[in-house]
Design a protein around this motif. Structure first.
Motif, PDB file in Angstrom:
ATOM      1  N   UNK A  10       7.884  74.439  19.741  1.00  9.34           N
ATOM      2  CA  UNK A  10       8.910  74.151  18.738  1.00  9.34           C
ATOM      3  C   UNK A  10      10.087  73.496  19.459  1.00  9.34           C
ATOM      4  N   UNK A  11      11.207  74.198  19.559  1.00 10.47           N
ATOM      5  CA  UNK A  11      12.383  73.653  20.228  1.00 10.47           C
ATOM      6  C   UNK A  11      12.130  73.528  21.735  1.00 10.47           C
ATOM      7  N   UNK A  12      12.532  72.385  22.324  1.00  7.71           N
ATOM      8  CA  UNK A  12      12.270  72.105  23.739  1.00  7.71           C
ATOM      9  C   UNK A  12      13.565  71.681  24.422  1.00  7.71           C
ATOM     10  N   UNK A  13      13.961  72.399  25.467  1.00  9.66           N
ATOM     11  CA  UNK A  13      15.078  71.995  26.326  1.00  9.66           C
ATOM     12  C   UNK A  13      14.525  71.471  27.646  1.00  9.66           C
ATOM     13  N   UNK A  14      15.181  70.435  28.188  1.00  4.36           N
ATOM     14  CA  UNK A  14      14.836  69.910  29.508  1.00  4.36           C
ATOM     15  C   UNK A  14      16.108  69.754  30.317  1.00  4.36           C
ATOM     16  N   UNK A  15      16.067  70.236  31.551  1.00  7.28           N
ATOM     17  CA  UNK A  15      17.195  70.121  32.472  1.00  7.28           C
ATOM     18  C   UNK A  15      16.714  69.433  33.749  1.00  7.28           C
ATOM     19  N   UNK A  16      17.487  68.485  34.235  1.00 11.37           N
ATOM     20  CA  UNK A  16      17.092  67.750  35.432  1.00 11.37           C
ATOM     21  C   UNK A  16      17.456  68.540  36.674  1.00 11.37           C
ATOM     22  N   UNK A  17      16.502  68.652  37.601  1.00  6.97           N
ATOM     23  CA  UNK A  17      16.727  69.306  38.885  1.00  6.97           C
ATOM     24  C   UNK A  17      16.838  68.199  39.931  1.00  6.97           C
ATOM     25  N   UNK A  18      18.064  67.952  40.408  1.00  6.54           N
ATOM     26  CA  UNK A  18      18.334  66.826  41.297  1.00  6.54           C
ATOM     27  C   UNK A  18      18.716  67.317  42.688  1.00  6.54           C
ATOM     28  N   UNK A  27      21.402  69.846  48.934  1.00  5.01           N
ATOM     29  CA  UNK A  27      21.280  71.002  48.042  1.00  5.01           C
ATOM     30  C   UNK A  27      20.839  70.524  46.669  1.00  5.01           C
ATOM     31  N   UNK A  28      20.127  71.403  45.962  1.00  3.05           N
ATOM     32  CA  UNK A  28      19.697  71.099  44.597  1.00  3.05           C
ATOM     33  C   UNK A  28      20.803  71.438  43.615  1.00  3.05           C
ATOM     34  N   UNK A  29      20.879  70.637  42.577  1.00  2.00           N
ATOM     35  CA  UNK A  29      21.786  70.895  41.467  1.00  2.00           C
ATOM     36  C   UNK A  29      21.022  70.789  40.162  1.00  2.00           C
ATOM     37  N   UNK A  30      21.436  71.558  39.174  1.00  2.00           N
ATOM     38  CA  UNK A  30      20.847  71.460  37.845  1.00  2.00           C
ATOM     39  C   UNK A  30      21.787  70.666  36.948  1.00  2.00           C
ATOM     40  N   UNK A  31      21.288  69.570  36.392  1.00  2.00           N
ATOM     41  CA  UNK A  31      22.056  68.778  35.437  1.00  2.00           C
ATOM     42  C   UNK A  31      21.712  69.289  34.043  1.00  2.00           C
ATOM     43  N   UNK A  32      22.566  70.148  33.520  1.00  2.00           N
ATOM     44  CA  UNK A  32      22.252  70.905  32.314  1.00  2.00           C
ATOM     45  C   UNK A  32      22.467  70.071  31.058  1.00  2.00           C
ATOM     46  N   UNK A  33      21.626  70.308  30.063  1.00  2.00           N
ATOM     47  CA  UNK A  33      21.775  69.688  28.747  1.00  2.00           C
ATOM     48  C   UNK A  33      22.214  70.744  27.747  1.00  2.00           C
ATOM     49  N   UNK A  34      22.730  70.275  26.612  1.00  2.00           N
ATOM     50  CA  UNK A  34      23.302  71.191  25.625  1.00  2.00           C
ATOM     51  C   UNK A  34      22.534  71.246  24.318  1.00  2.00           C
ATOM     52  N   UNK A  35      21.626  70.298  24.109  1.00  2.00           N
ATOM     53  CA  UNK A  35      20.864  70.271  22.861  1.00  2.00           C
ATOM     54  C   UNK A  35      19.392  70.053  23.180  1.00  2.00           C
ATOM     55  N   UNK A  36      18.499  70.456  22.282  1.00  2.00           N
ATOM     56  CA  UNK A  36      17.069  70.251  22.521  1.00  2.00           C
ATOM     57  C   UNK A  36      16.724  68.765  22.595  1.00  2.00           C
ATOM     58  N   UNK A  37      15.607  68.478  23.248  1.00  2.00           N
ATOM     59  CA  UNK A  37      15.101  67.115  23.339  1.00  2.00           C
ATOM     60  C   UNK A  37      14.566  66.690  21.976  1.00  2.00           C
ATOM     61  N   UNK A 111      11.839  74.182  29.151  1.00  2.00           N
ATOM     62  CA  UNK A 111      11.829  75.523  28.556  1.00  2.00           C
ATOM     63  C   UNK A 111      11.692  75.334  27.042  1.00  2.00           C
ATOM     64  N   UNK A 112      10.690  75.961  26.464  1.00  2.00           N
ATOM     65  CA  UNK A 112      10.405  75.722  25.048  1.00  2.00           C
ATOM     66  C   UNK A 112       9.977  76.999  24.344  1.00  2.00           C
ATOM     67  N   UNK A 113      10.316  77.100  23.079  1.00  2.00           N
ATOM     68  CA  UNK A 113       9.731  78.133  22.243  1.00  2.00           C
ATOM     69  C   UNK A 113       8.267  77.773  22.007  1.00  2.00           C
ATOM     70  N   UNK A 114       7.390  78.752  22.158  1.00  4.73           N
ATOM     71  CA  UNK A 114       5.960  78.477  22.080  1.00  4.73           C
ATOM     72  C   UNK A 114       5.251  79.574  21.308  1.00  4.73           C
TER      73      UNK A 114
END
Length: 353
Positions: A10-18, A27-37, A111-114
């Motif tokens: 259903x709802x799917x979020x994606x965050x970039x790991x850079x 070092x790794x950083x997470x580029x966070x998103x605020x709304x589903x794809x 990360x998604x509802x499944x």
């Protein structure tokens, strides 16, 4: 094991790991998103098929680990109760950045509802970037035709892109944490990246490799014995099973065993019977220490209170113990057992079986 073809998202979020570098320090950083794809039905179906295919090939049961202090299991349980996928996905992105090694690759955390087998859950996947070249036909001035090439440095979800790490977690009352699931690590063959399974997700395999290896031997043996294979074919398959487990390979792969050692006309029946008995139908790390003593010899029990014991490599068409159909048997259920070229060392009275 669940039917992974029933997976739906259903709802799917994606965050970039850079990966960033500052003053020579990476070092790794997470580029966070605020709304589903935003995904249309076709793209969501393509994505779901990629995930279900990866799980079908490699997934094993996982449960919470008492040896890792990770917030991930509790956060998943909280989301399943309160339905806050944004908070869960951002927490998991931060935890992945903290957990993964610097030799890991950049990519996306999904990360998604499944729903799997009718049960709600959460899908968590790390998908790595790949490079690709896009070719496009063009027409130049004067009518000359050419191909233009464009480099795509951060391709994801392509037909050949491998989904490296993926888990589906669901609520359960079988452990105090209240979570269990299924995890596949395509990149590591039959193994699992320790940081992803343990430090990131806070999980462990429900069954240790030695348990899985013993189950593979016992349940594949049952599937072979209950099949419609002829007696000689059953003996050949059982001998191959022991040899396969004793080999130098670090992994066991039930599908590969069936394709290699079971006649094509019987493969689907053996595959279904083995799967129904709980044989992991994918590659997994092998550990034969619990069954090593049982692999040295095979016992052939005959219908006349006669049994033969021999090493697996000596049984079959290439060994010294050969089993062939008796040509005089009208129903084809009688066999001739021939032992060729061995000395008679002794004859003794045996203890009753």
């Amino acid at each position: 094991m669940p039917n992974y073809s029933t997976l739906s998202l259903a709802s799917v979020f994606m965050h970039q790991i850079a990966l960033h570098e500052h003053n020579g320090e990476k070092k790794f950083n997470a580029l966070l998103t605020d709304i589903p794809v935003e995904l249309d039905a076709r793209d969501l179906g393509f994505l779901t098929d990629r995930f279900s295919d990866a799980l079908e090939k490699r997934a094993l049961n996982v449960v919470p680990s008492e040896h890792v202090d990770s917030p991930s299991p509790g956060a998943v349980v909280s989301h399943l109760r309160t339905a806050d996928l944004k908070t869960l996905s951002q927490l998991l992105a931060g935890r992945l950045v903290e957990s993964q090694r610097l030799n890991a690759k950049t990519g996306l955390l999904v990360v998604a509802d499944a729903v799997l087998d009718g049960t709600p859950g959460v899908l968590i996947a790390k998908v790595e970037h790949q490079e690709a070249m896009q070719a496009e036909a063009t027409t130049l001035e004067g009518g000359l035709r050419s191909i233009s090439i464009k480099r795509i440095p951060d391709l994801v979800f392509g037909e050949q892109t491998r989904i490296y790490k993926i888990a589906v977690l669901q609520a359960t009352d079988k452990n105090p944490v209240g979570i269990q699931g299924f995890l596949a690590d395509i990149q590591n063959g039959g193994g699992f990246a320790n940081y992803f399974l343990g430090e990131f997700l806070g999980l462990k395999l429900a069954d240790e490799p030695e348990v899985l290896t013993e189950r593979f031997l016992d349940k594949m043996t049952e599937a072979i014995h209950q099949s419609s294979l002829g007696a000689d074919e059953k003996i050949e398959a059982q001998a191959a099973l022991a040899v396969d487990i004793k080999s130098n390979s670090s992994f066991v792969d039930a599908e590969a065993f069936i394709r290699t050692h079971i006649p094509p006309s019987h493969q689907q029946d053996i595959r279904s019977a083995a799967s129904a008995r709980g044989v992991p139908m994918m590659s997994f790390t092998k550990d034969p220490k619990r069954i090593s003593a049982r692999l040295n010899n095979l016992r052939i029990n005959l219908g006349t209170e006669i049994s033969l014991v021999a090493p697996p490599h000596q049984i079959g068409s290439q060994g010294q113990v050969r089993v062939e159909r008796d040509p005089s048997s009208s129903n084809g259920e009688l066999y001739d057992v021939t032992i060729k070229g061995v000395p008679l060392e002794s004859v003794t009275n045996s203890r009753p079986r």
